[in-house]
Each structure stands twice: as C-alpha cells, then as structure tokens.
Scaffold this motif. Structure first.
Motif, PDB file in Angstrom:
ATOM      1  N   GLU A   1       5.148  -6.458  -5.118  1.00 51.59           N
ATOM      2  CA  GLU A   1       6.515  -5.939  -5.049  1.00 51.59           C
ATOM      3  C   GLU A   1       6.735  -5.198  -3.733  1.00 51.59           C
ATOM      4  O   GLU A   1       7.765  -5.366  -3.084  1.00 51.59           O
ATOM      5  N   PHE A   2       5.751  -4.401  -3.332  1.00 52.30           N
ATOM      6  CA  PHE A   2       5.849  -3.679  -2.065  1.00 52.30           C
ATOM      7  C   PHE A   2       5.907  -4.646  -0.889  1.00 52.30           C
ATOM      8  O   PHE A   2       6.727  -4.483   0.023  1.00 52.30           O
ATOM      9  N   GLU A   3       5.047  -5.660  -0.905  1.00 55.67           N
ATOM     10  CA  GLU A   3       5.032  -6.637   0.191  1.00 55.67           C
ATOM     11  C   GLU A   3       6.358  -7.380   0.275  1.00 55.67           C
ATOM     12  O   GLU A   3       6.850  -7.657   1.367  1.00 55.67           O
ATOM     13  N   GLN A   4       6.938  -7.702  -0.883  1.00 53.24           N
ATOM     14  CA  GLN A   4       8.237  -8.382  -0.894  1.00 53.24           C
ATOM     15  C   GLN A   4       9.309  -7.470  -0.303  1.00 53.24           C
ATOM     16  O   GLN A   4      10.126  -7.895   0.511  1.00 53.24           O
ATOM     17  N   TRP A   5       9.302  -6.203  -0.723  1.00 50.31           N
ATOM     18  CA  TRP A   5      10.255  -5.238  -0.192  1.00 50.31           C
ATOM     19  C   TRP A   5      10.104  -5.116   1.317  1.00 50.31           C
ATOM     20  O   TRP A   5      11.086  -5.096   2.063  1.00 50.31           O
TER      21      TRP A   5
ATOM     22  N   MET B   1      -5.822  -3.458 -12.810  1.00 50.30           N
ATOM     23  CA  MET B   1      -5.894  -4.287 -11.617  1.00 50.30           C
ATOM     24  C   MET B   1      -4.663  -5.194 -11.521  1.00 50.30           C
ATOM     25  O   MET B   1      -4.075  -5.347 -10.451  1.00 50.30           O
ATOM     26  N   VAL B   2      -4.263  -5.786 -12.640  1.00 48.05           N
ATOM     27  CA  VAL B   2      -3.085  -6.652 -12.658  1.00 48.05           C
ATOM     28  C   VAL B   2      -1.840  -5.853 -12.271  1.00 48.05           C
ATOM     29  O   VAL B   2      -1.017  -6.312 -11.468  1.00 48.05           O
ATOM     30  N   ALA B   3      -1.708  -4.652 -12.822  1.00 48.05           N
ATOM     31  CA  ALA B   3      -0.560  -3.799 -12.501  1.00 48.05           C
ATOM     32  C   ALA B   3      -0.552  -3.425 -11.020  1.00 48.05           C
ATOM     33  O   ALA B   3       0.495  -3.436 -10.368  1.00 48.05           O
ATOM     34  N   LYS B   4      -1.734  -3.126 -10.504  1.00 50.55           N
ATOM     35  CA  LYS B   4      -1.841  -2.752  -9.088  1.00 50.55           C
ATOM     36  C   LYS B   4      -1.458  -3.933  -8.192  1.00 50.55           C
ATOM     37  O   LYS B   4      -0.758  -3.757  -7.193  1.00 50.55           O
ATOM     38  N   ARG B   5      -1.906  -5.124  -8.562  1.00 46.95           N
ATOM     39  CA  ARG B   5      -1.543  -6.316  -7.781  1.00 46.95           C
ATOM     40  C   ARG B   5      -0.049  -6.568  -7.825  1.00 46.95           C
ATOM     41  O   ARG B   5       0.560  -6.933  -6.817  1.00 46.95           O
TER      42      ARG B   5
END
Length: 133
Positions: free
Chosen positions: A121-125, A112-116
């Motif tokens: 990271e995707f949202e920042q990109w 879950m932590v990795a997925k978050r």
C-alpha cells in the motif's frame, strides 16, 4: 527464451531456498547470521544492511526486467506455480510443528502478511505521488 525463463526462475528462488535451510545459517534474521561471526561495529552492521538491501532491490529489478519480456501466459503460469510451491512449503513447515508452535507460526505468518500488505500500500501511494510530481 526458455533458457532465460529457467535461469530467471532459478535465480528468483535462490533467496527463498537459502532462508528455508533447516539450520537457519543462511537466513538474515537468525541467530547464525552470515556476518555475525565477524564482530562488526554498529556502523559496519548498518552499512552491511544497506548494501544487502540494495543487492536485494537490484536482484528484484533485474528479475522483473527479464520477466517482463515473457509472454503474459508464461508470466501468469510462473506466478501460479511459485504461489503453489510457497503454499505447499508453508503447509509442510506447519505440519512439522507441535500445536502450540503452529499457533505461534500462524500468528507470525499473519503479521508478515499484514506487513507486506502495508508495504505494498505504501509503495502504491509512493508511486502515485511520484507520478503527480
């Protein structure tokens, strides 16, 4: 201002409280999902997920709008308190489990932590991409 802060704090914790209910009946991933008893079609389930996702997004946006009005010190204090509360609950849940369950719980938590992190990271990109356009 203090009443607004308390209301926002309360509203922002409701989803976590509902998902932490012992019988799992209020969680959206459990066997007893709220709409499971309605015998929804695949299309209805898809639309329901979309509506619930939109509601969650709106909830976060509204909460953030009010949080942005708080002084930085109060925002930081709130974030720290929420983090400590979450960590405490996590520890209490883990302490309830048997050793083999704890191992599985830890693995689930790591995923879950990795997925978050991946999502952040995707949202920042995506935000950086949108600024360029």
């Amino acid at each position: 201002m203090r009443k607004t802060f308390i209301a926002v704090l309360f509203a922002s914790t409701l989803p976590a409280i509902a998902m932490a209910m012992p019988d799992g009946s209020h969680g959206h991933h459990g066997k007893h999902a709220p709409f499971e008893q309605l015998d929804l079609t695949k299309e209805q389930k898809r639309e329901m997920r979309e509506l619930m996702g939109e509601q969650m997004k709106n909830h976060r946006e509204i909460t953030q709008r009010y949080l942005n009005k708080l002084p930085e010190a109060e925002r930081k204090a709130m974030q720290d308190e929420l983090k400590n509360s979450k960590e405490n609950t996590h520890k209490q849940i883990r302490d309830l489990l048997k050793p083999e369950q704890q191992k599985q719980f830890d693995e689930m938590h790591e995923k879950m932590v990795a997925k978050r992190a991946e999502r952040a990271e995707f949202e920042q990109w995506k935000a950086e991409r949108d600024q360029k356009n």
